[in-house]
Scaffold this motif. Structure first.
Motif, short mmCIF file in Angstrom:
data_model
loop_
_atom_site.label_atom_id
_atom_site.label_comp_id
_atom_site.label_asym_id
_atom_site.label_seq_id
_atom_site.Cartn_x
_atom_site.Cartn_y
_atom_site.Cartn_z
N SER A 78 11.92 15.69 -11.24
CA SER A 78 10.96 16.80 -11.18
C SER A 78 10.40 16.99 -9.78
O SER A 78 10.01 16.01 -9.13
N PRO A 79 10.32 18.25 -9.31
CA PRO A 79 9.75 18.51 -7.98
C PRO A 79 8.25 18.20 -7.90
O PRO A 79 7.69 18.21 -6.80
N LYS A 80 7.61 17.91 -9.02
CA LYS A 80 6.18 17.61 -8.93
C LYS A 80 5.94 16.35 -8.09
O LYS A 80 4.86 16.18 -7.52
N TYR A 81 6.97 15.49 -7.96
CA TYR A 81 6.79 14.26 -7.18
C TYR A 81 6.84 14.48 -5.66
O TYR A 81 6.62 13.56 -4.89
N PHE A 82 7.12 15.72 -5.24
CA PHE A 82 7.00 16.03 -3.81
C PHE A 82 5.57 15.88 -3.31
O PHE A 82 5.33 15.61 -2.15
N TYR A 83 4.62 16.11 -4.22
CA TYR A 83 3.24 16.39 -3.78
C TYR A 83 2.33 15.18 -3.75
O TYR A 83 1.31 15.14 -4.44
N ASP A 84 2.67 14.18 -2.98
CA ASP A 84 1.66 13.17 -2.64
C ASP A 84 0.90 13.75 -1.45
O ASP A 84 1.07 14.92 -1.09
N GLU A 85 0.07 12.93 -0.83
CA GLU A 85 -0.73 13.40 0.31
C GLU A 85 0.16 14.01 1.41
O GLU A 85 -0.04 15.14 1.84
N ALA A 86 1.17 13.24 1.83
CA ALA A 86 2.06 13.72 2.91
C ALA A 86 2.83 14.96 2.48
O ALA A 86 2.99 15.91 3.26
N GLY A 87 3.30 14.97 1.23
CA GLY A 87 4.07 16.10 0.73
C GLY A 87 3.25 17.37 0.64
O GLY A 87 3.73 18.47 0.95
N SER A 88 1.99 17.22 0.24
CA SER A 88 1.11 18.39 0.16
C SER A 88 0.87 18.98 1.54
O SER A 88 0.83 20.20 1.71
N PHE A 101 10.13 17.88 3.87
CA PHE A 101 9.46 17.98 2.57
C PHE A 101 10.35 17.38 1.47
O PHE A 101 9.91 16.58 0.64
N ASN A 102 11.63 17.76 1.50
CA ASN A 102 12.59 17.25 0.52
C ASN A 102 12.74 15.73 0.67
O ASN A 102 12.62 14.97 -0.30
N LEU A 103 12.94 15.28 1.91
CA LEU A 103 13.14 13.84 2.16
C LEU A 103 11.89 13.02 1.89
O LEU A 103 11.97 11.81 1.68
N ASN A 104 10.72 13.68 1.89
CA ASN A 104 9.48 12.95 1.61
C ASN A 104 9.50 12.31 0.22
O ASN A 104 8.81 11.33 -0.02
N LEU A 105 10.32 12.86 -0.68
CA LEU A 105 10.43 12.24 -2.00
C LEU A 105 10.90 10.78 -1.87
O LEU A 105 10.36 9.88 -2.51
#
Ligand code: AVJ
Length: 330
Positions: free
Chosen positions: A43-53, A225-229
């Motif tokens: 799920s793309p929701k895991y992109f959004y930690d602090e760094a991802g946001s 952003f993608n690699l931040n996962l």
């Protein structure tokens, strides 16, 4: 995550918990499940930690990424009209609140907004954005809700004397869902907002070259952003992804009317997550995001199937993006 730190008594317990702790969080479970299935998808929701946001905020300012500024323009040009649909003392519930730029346009045009409830999965990001907003709107009741709005959601009861409750789901985040999930989300939302309405942004089907550029920017921010996962998995789960061994890939899948993002393994390799090992073949991908594109009619008929009664639609002169008013019947 912090479980073993609080519980930790002896070294043995610590070592044991350190291995197990990552597995009792949702990210760890979903990532391991994703790596155990073919094709691999998370799920793309895991992109959004602090760094991802923060990376996503940078995406919104990229010259190639048209959705954010186009939607802002639509909201600005039609703020009075939208505010008239909201009516006096309305309450806004925003799903996935990000930087809270868009809601300001609504709040500025609204007649005495009663309350604002931003819901976001990234707690730190949300509380920072919410307190900045609270400073700028001292009279507004701002109540951030740290939650995953794709799960069941309980909202506070409407304020006494408040007007209608209006859901706000901008950015075309609806496009992250599969068509079935989007229908389900809208069904649940129609229930939650009964008697009110949903204001929702949907990115439109367009020239694939424009779409391709928006997800393959020249500065490489979308790639980061993608690699931040994977970076996040390394930070939070003690995973050992070597980021240089994965490439960002984003392309338009025309038959399914969606951008797909993947992380492509540049060579055959082993990775370790939470003590488990997984093999990647050269060229094998982890599918990290779908971003579905809509026509005005496809979004409206989806909304009708979910129980909404569609109202006005606002677009930009180039028909890049659409903002829909959907009534949620009692
Ligand atoms: C936040 C889901 C709307 O799909 O365009 C931006 C996320 N991914 N660039 C989108 C995203 C890559 C964005 N949404």
């Amino acid at each position: 995550m912090s479980k073993f730190i609080e519980v930790g008594t002896s070294d043995a317990v610590d070592a044991q918990s350190r291995l197990e702790a990552p597995m009792d969080n949702a990210f760890a479970q979903d990532l391991c499940a994703a790596l155990s299935t073919r094709p691999r998808a998370i799920s793309p929701k895991y992109f959004y930690d602090e760094a991802g946001s923060l990376l996503f905020d940078r995406i919104c300012d990229l010259p190639e990424y048209y959705p954010t500024r186009t939607e802002l323009g639509i909201l600005e040009r039609n703020a009075q009209d939208i505010a008239a649909h909201m009516g006096p003392r309305a309450e806004i519930v925003e799903f996935g609140a990000g930087a809270l730029r868009k809601v300001r346009i609504l709040l500025d045009a609204m007649d005495r907004p009663a309350r604002y409830l931003p819901i976001d999965i990234s707690g730190e990001h949300l509380s920072r954005a919410a307190s900045a907003l609270q400073q700028d709107y001292p009279g507004l009741d701002v109540q951030p809700v740290v939650a995953d709005y794709t799960q069941r959601l309980l909202l506070p009861a409407p304020l006494p004397g408040a007007g209608q409750r209006v859901g706000f789901f901008p950015g075309s985040t609806i496009g992250n869902f599969t068509p079935d999930e989007a229908l389900h989300f809208l069904q649940v939302t129609a229930q939650v907002l009964r008697g009110g309405a949903l204001l929702i942004g949907a990115d439109l089907v367009k020239d694939p070259a424009v779409l391709h550029a928006a997800y393959n920017d020249s500065q490489g921010v979308t790639a980061a952003f993608n690699l931040n996962l994977l970076a996040r998995a390394n930070r939070e789960l003690g995973a050992r992804f070597v980021l240089e061994q994965f490439a960002h890939s984003a392309f338009y899948n025309a038959p399914r009317q969606r951008i797909e993002m993947h992380l492509v393994s540049k060579r055959r390799q082993m990775v370790s997550v939470g003590g488990q090992c997984f093999e990647f073949e050269e060229g094998e991908t982890l599918h990290t995001e779908n971003s579905h594109k809509f026509t005005i009619d496809s979004l409206r008929s989806l909304a009708v199937r979910a129980g909404f009664r569609p109202g006005p639609v606002w677009t930009d002169p180039d028909n890049l993006f659409s903002v829909h008013w959907l009534h949620a019947p009692l």
